[in-house]
Motif scaffolding. Structure first.
Motif, PDB file in Angstrom:
ATOM      1  N   VAL A  78       3.776   3.488   8.766  1.00 54.37           N
ATOM      2  CA  VAL A  78       3.059   4.126   7.653  1.00 54.37           C
ATOM      3  C   VAL A  78       3.257   5.642   7.757  1.00 54.37           C
ATOM      4  CG1 VAL A  78       0.811   4.505   6.571  1.00 54.37           C
ATOM      5  CG2 VAL A  78       1.367   2.270   7.564  1.00 54.37           C
ATOM      6  N   GLU A  79       3.916   6.213   6.752  1.00 56.00           N
ATOM      7  CA  GLU A  79       4.187   7.652   6.763  1.00 56.00           C
ATOM      8  C   GLU A  79       3.044   8.453   6.175  1.00 56.00           C
ATOM      9  OE1 GLU A  79       7.896   8.898   5.144  1.00 56.00           O
ATOM     10  OE2 GLU A  79       8.963   8.332   6.970  1.00 56.00           O
ATOM     11  N   ARG A  80       2.403   7.910   5.137  1.00 53.21           N
ATOM     12  CA  ARG A  80       1.291   8.629   4.518  1.00 53.21           C
ATOM     13  C   ARG A  80       0.515   7.696   3.603  1.00 53.21           C
ATOM     14  NH1 ARG A  80       6.000  11.877   1.444  1.00 53.21           N
ATOM     15  NH2 ARG A  80       5.953  10.881  -0.597  1.00 53.21           N
ATOM     16  N   ILE A  81      -0.732   8.087   3.310  1.00 59.49           N
ATOM     17  CA  ILE A  81      -1.588   7.392   2.356  1.00 59.49           C
ATOM     18  C   ILE A  81      -1.687   8.275   1.121  1.00 59.49           C
ATOM     19  CG2 ILE A  81      -3.802   6.251   1.971  1.00 59.49           C
ATOM     20  CD1 ILE A  81      -2.354   5.061   4.320  1.00 59.49           C
ATOM     21  N   GLU A  82      -1.446   7.697  -0.066  1.00 59.73           N
ATOM     22  CA  GLU A  82      -1.393   8.485  -1.289  1.00 59.73           C
ATOM     23  C   GLU A  82      -2.392   7.986  -2.328  1.00 59.73           C
ATOM     24  OE1 GLU A  82       2.441   8.934  -3.059  1.00 59.73           O
ATOM     25  OE2 GLU A  82       3.461   9.292  -1.147  1.00 59.73           O
ATOM     26  N   LEU A 114      -6.263   1.356   7.703  1.00 59.47           N
ATOM     27  CA  LEU A 114      -4.838   1.603   7.927  1.00 59.47           C
ATOM     28  C   LEU A 114      -4.635   3.107   7.974  1.00 59.47           C
ATOM     29  CD1 LEU A 114      -2.044   0.072   8.093  1.00 59.47           C
ATOM     30  CD2 LEU A 114      -1.722   0.792   5.715  1.00 59.47           C
ATOM     31  N   ALA A 115      -4.005   3.604   9.045  1.00 57.56           N
ATOM     32  CA  ALA A 115      -3.851   5.041   9.249  1.00 57.56           C
ATOM     33  C   ALA A 115      -2.378   5.417   9.340  1.00 57.56           C
ATOM     34  CB  ALA A 115      -4.588   5.476  10.519  1.00 57.56           C
ATOM     35  N   GLY A 131      -2.791  -4.563   7.107  1.00 57.88           N
ATOM     36  CA  GLY A 131      -1.480  -4.162   6.605  1.00 57.88           C
ATOM     37  C   GLY A 131      -0.387  -5.172   6.858  1.00 57.88           C
ATOM     38  N   ASN A 132      -0.578  -6.062   7.855  1.00 60.95           N
ATOM     39  CA  ASN A 132       0.417  -7.098   8.116  1.00 60.95           C
ATOM     40  C   ASN A 132       0.297  -8.200   7.067  1.00 60.95           C
ATOM     41  OD1 ASN A 132       1.234  -5.679  10.323  1.00 60.95           O
ATOM     42  ND2 ASN A 132       0.568  -7.172  11.843  1.00 60.95           N
TER      43      ASN A 132
END
Length: 283
Positions: A78-82, A114-115, A131-132
């Motif tokens: 996970v690169e980022r939350i938008e 989820l981070a 997330g899985n």
């Protein structure tokens, strides 16, 4: 995410309660994962209004979200939350590294807890971590899931809105029994995919927009009550003094409304074990 309260420095801010999105990514979305989105104003190809209450709204670009999660056994980070203007939930950008010599990234619906930096994976059977994604037949009974498919390979259709989730409550003859937020219990094929966890942004329902203008920014127009109209314009219209509209509320075209059931002849009715209408929910 927490809620933000504002001091009443103006009438539009008095009572305003919004989601605190300070922890979200502040840049623009990945251009390759977006596409243009045109507004209809609720009108069809003849220019006639077919959906009332739609007009205006801020310009948006549609984010292409991976609802299918069919890239199996390939771990992503996970690169980022938008923020996504097209839905109430947040979205997460997942980097899968190089696949066939090309960098592979995708948006998924971000679940709670989820981070950035977390690893997610999809497959026939995976670890039960937010997330899985895996097939429902592999989910332990009692698991909280979201983005649930109704047909194998079609992509998630159930529990995609902010704060929603579905609980796996049993198995029967290759089918999985799930309980929806509405209280409905239904069968879903065991080969359908689902993602572990509840959808992010559960405080979305606790917002108070504070003024009508914020609804206009969302593309929602004001709707006039039927009882405030004339008889020529609405079945509830007219009458001396103030009226409540009668015992049988209807639409402007005379169809029953305000709770009248309109669902009939659905192909998936046979999959419903217990309807959400069968018993009054307590709470």
């Amino acid at each position: 995410m927490a809620l933000k309260n504002y001091n009443p420095t103006s009438p539009g801010v008095r009572g305003l309660i919004l989601i605190d999105r300070s922890a979200l990514y502040k840049g623009r979305p990945v251009k390759a994962l977006t596409e243009g989105k045109t507004k209809t104003g609720g009108r069809n190809n003849k220019g006639h209004v077919t959906s009332r209450g739609i007009a205006g709204g801020h310009k948006q670009r549609y984010r292409i979200v991976d609802f299918k999660r069919r890239l199996w056994d390939k771990e992503g980070t996970v690169e980022r939350i938008e923020y996504d203007p097209n839905r109430t939930a947040f979205i997460a950008l997942v980097n899968y590294g190089e696949i066939d010599g090309k960098a592979s990234v995708a948006y998924i619906i971000a679940p709670q807890r989820l981070a950035v930096g977390d690893k997610v994976i999809a497959g026939k059977k995976t670890d039960v971590k937010p997330g899985n994604a895996m097939e429902l037949a592999s989910m332990p009974v009692g698991t909280i899931v979201h983005n649930v498919e109704m047909k194998p390979g079609k992509g998630g259709q159930i529990a995609r809105s902010a704060g929603t989730y579905v609980q796996v409550v049993g198995r029967d003859r290759g089918m999985v029994i799930v309980r929806l937020n509405s209280g409905e219990q239904r069968y879903i094929h065991g080969n359908c995919m689902a993602t572990v966890g509840a959808v992010s942004n559960p405080d979305n329902q606790n917002q108070n927009l504070g003024k009508a203008g914020r609804n206009r920014w969302k593309g929602i127009r004001p709707l006039t009550r039927g009882v405030a109209k004339n008889p020529v314009d609405h079945p509830h219209g007219g009458g001396e003094g103030r009226t409540s509209g009668g015992r049988h509320p209807v639409t402007p075209w005379g169809k029953p409304t305000k709770g009248a059931r309109t669902r009939h002849n659905k192909a998936t009715d046979k999959m419903i074990i217990r309807s959400r209408h069968s018993t009054k929910r307590k709470g």
